[in-house]
Every structure is written in structure tokens, then in C-alpha cells.
Design a protein around this motif. Structure first.
Motif, short mmCIF file in Angstrom:
data_model
loop_
_atom_site.label_atom_id
_atom_site.label_comp_id
_atom_site.label_asym_id
_atom_site.label_seq_id
_atom_site.Cartn_x
_atom_site.Cartn_y
_atom_site.Cartn_z
N LYS A 220 13.13 21.51 3.03
CA LYS A 220 12.94 21.95 4.40
C LYS A 220 14.08 21.54 5.34
N TYR A 221 14.58 20.31 5.19
CA TYR A 221 15.55 19.78 6.15
C TYR A 221 16.94 19.57 5.57
N GLY A 222 17.06 19.60 4.26
CA GLY A 222 18.35 19.32 3.62
C GLY A 222 18.40 17.87 3.15
N GLU A 223 19.00 17.67 2.00
CA GLU A 223 19.05 16.33 1.39
C GLU A 223 19.84 15.36 2.25
N GLY A 224 19.25 14.19 2.45
CA GLY A 224 19.94 13.12 3.16
C GLY A 224 19.99 13.25 4.67
N LYS A 225 19.34 14.25 5.25
CA LYS A 225 19.38 14.43 6.70
C LYS A 225 18.74 13.24 7.41
N THR A 226 17.63 12.77 6.89
CA THR A 226 16.96 11.59 7.43
C THR A 226 17.02 10.50 6.37
N PRO A 227 17.56 9.32 6.72
CA PRO A 227 17.61 8.24 5.73
C PRO A 227 16.21 7.85 5.25
N VAL A 228 16.09 7.63 3.94
CA VAL A 228 14.81 7.24 3.34
C VAL A 228 15.02 5.95 2.55
N LEU A 229 14.13 4.98 2.78
CA LEU A 229 14.06 3.78 1.96
C LEU A 229 12.76 3.83 1.18
N SER B 33 10.26 0.64 -11.78
CA SER B 33 10.68 1.57 -12.82
C SER B 33 12.09 2.11 -12.56
N LEU B 34 12.98 1.90 -13.51
CA LEU B 34 14.34 2.43 -13.37
C LEU B 34 14.34 3.94 -13.28
N TYR B 35 13.41 4.59 -13.97
CA TYR B 35 13.32 6.04 -13.91
C TYR B 35 13.02 6.49 -12.48
N ASP C 289 6.54 5.05 0.27
CA ASP C 289 5.95 4.52 -0.96
C ASP C 289 6.03 5.61 -2.04
N ILE C 290 6.06 5.19 -3.29
CA ILE C 290 6.12 6.16 -4.39
C ILE C 290 4.72 6.61 -4.80
N MET C 291 3.84 5.65 -5.08
CA MET C 291 2.51 5.97 -5.60
C MET C 291 1.51 6.08 -4.45
N MET C 292 1.07 7.32 -4.18
CA MET C 292 0.10 7.59 -3.12
C MET C 292 -0.81 8.72 -3.55
N PRO C 293 -2.00 8.80 -2.96
CA PRO C 293 -2.88 9.92 -3.27
C PRO C 293 -2.38 11.22 -2.61
N LYS C 294 -2.89 12.33 -3.06
CA LYS C 294 -2.63 13.69 -2.54
C LYS C 294 -1.21 14.18 -2.78
N MET C 295 -0.19 13.45 -2.30
CA MET C 295 1.21 13.81 -2.55
C MET C 295 1.99 12.51 -2.65
N ASP C 296 2.63 12.29 -3.80
CA ASP C 296 3.37 11.03 -3.96
C ASP C 296 4.74 11.10 -3.29
N GLY C 297 5.44 9.98 -3.33
CA GLY C 297 6.72 9.88 -2.65
C GLY C 297 7.78 10.83 -3.15
N MET C 298 7.83 11.05 -4.46
CA MET C 298 8.86 11.94 -5.01
C MET C 298 8.60 13.39 -4.60
N GLU C 299 7.34 13.80 -4.59
CA GLU C 299 7.01 15.15 -4.12
C GLU C 299 7.40 15.30 -2.65
N PHE C 300 7.11 14.27 -1.86
CA PHE C 300 7.47 14.30 -0.44
C PHE C 300 8.98 14.47 -0.28
N LEU C 301 9.75 13.69 -1.05
CA LEU C 301 11.21 13.80 -0.97
C LEU C 301 11.70 15.21 -1.30
N GLY D 118 14.67 8.73 -7.31
CA GLY D 118 14.81 8.63 -5.86
C GLY D 118 16.26 8.75 -5.43
N VAL D 119 17.15 8.09 -6.14
CA VAL D 119 18.58 8.16 -5.82
C VAL D 119 19.07 9.60 -5.96
N SER D 120 18.62 10.28 -7.01
CA SER D 120 19.05 11.68 -7.20
C SER D 120 18.52 12.60 -6.09
#
Length: 121
Positions: free
Chosen positions: A70-79, A86-88, A52-64, A93-95
Motif C-alpha cells: 500500500k505505501y511502498g517498502e521502507g516508507k515508515t520505519p518498522v522495528l 528465529s533467524l528465519y 510484534d510478529i506473533m499476533m491473532p487475526k493478522m501477524d506481523g509479517m502479513e502486516f508488513l 523481516g529484513v527482506s
């Protein structure tokens, strides 16, 4: 058995996803925010993350950003699973390497399961 980590503060959505996924094929771990998600990531080493994107404490973009460091981009698929269209946020997320995006309120449960299964094909 594929391991899926669902990081979402909407417990109804989490319960529905857990119930909809075949327990013979998928092991589902959950977290209510990005901080918990990082802990569960260490414990379970998932094959897919529903985020999810909007969450308390740490949102989805921060998590990504954290898992990419820590693990490298794209190592684990994320939906990304959100009610934001929001297109932004989608482009952010795509970036950051997400595999896909769906708006929870626009998808049926069967549609969501189909999207998940498509990641593993």
C-alpha cells in the motif's frame, strides 16, 4: 512530536512502552493485531511502527507485506518487537524492509526507548 504505532497483542508490553516514552516527544497509538494496525496506520500516519510478529487475526509479517504493497517498502520505519529469536523470521523481516529487531525479554525498558530514539537520530 513523533508518532509511534505499537502493534502488539501483549497489553502489558504496550502499557510499559506507552508509559516509558516521553509524552512531550511521542504520541503513541496502539493496535492489538495487524488488522487493527492497518486501520491505525491510516488514521495516525506514524513516524515509526513497533511490530510484534506473533499476533491473532493478522501477524506481523502479513502486516508488513500489506503496508509495503500500500505505501511502498521502507516508507515508515518498522522495528520488530518479539519474543521469538528465529533467524528465519528475522531475515524475513529484513527482506520486508524492517529497520531493526529486538527480543522483548532480552531488552530493558530503557534499552528499548534507546533503540526507538536511535531511529529518529
Amino acid at each position: 512530536m513523533k508518532k509511534i504505532l505499537v502493534i502488539d497483542d501483549d497489553m502489558t508490553f504496550v502499557a510499559m512502552i506507552k508509559a516509558a516514552l516521553d509524552p512531550e516527544k511521542y504520541s503513541v497509538t496502539t493496535a492489538g493485531n495487524g488488522i487493527e494496525g492497518l486501520e491505525r496506520m491510516e488514521e495516525s500516519r506514524p513516524d515509526l511502527i513497533l511490530l510484534d510478529i506473533m499476533m491473532p487475526k493478522m501477524d506481523g509479517m502479513e502486516f508488513l507485506r500489506e503496508i509495503n504493497k500500500k505505501y511502498g517498502e521502507g516508507k515508515t520505519p518498522v522495528l520488530i518487537t518479539s519474543n521469538l529469536s528465529s533467524l528465519y523470521k528475522i531475515s524475513e523481516g529484513v527482506s520486508l524492509g524492517v529497520r531493526g529487531y529486538f527480543i522483548k525479554s532480552n531488552e530493558s525498558l530503557n534499552g528499548i526507548v534507546g533503540i526507538i530514539e536511535g531511529v529518529f537520530k
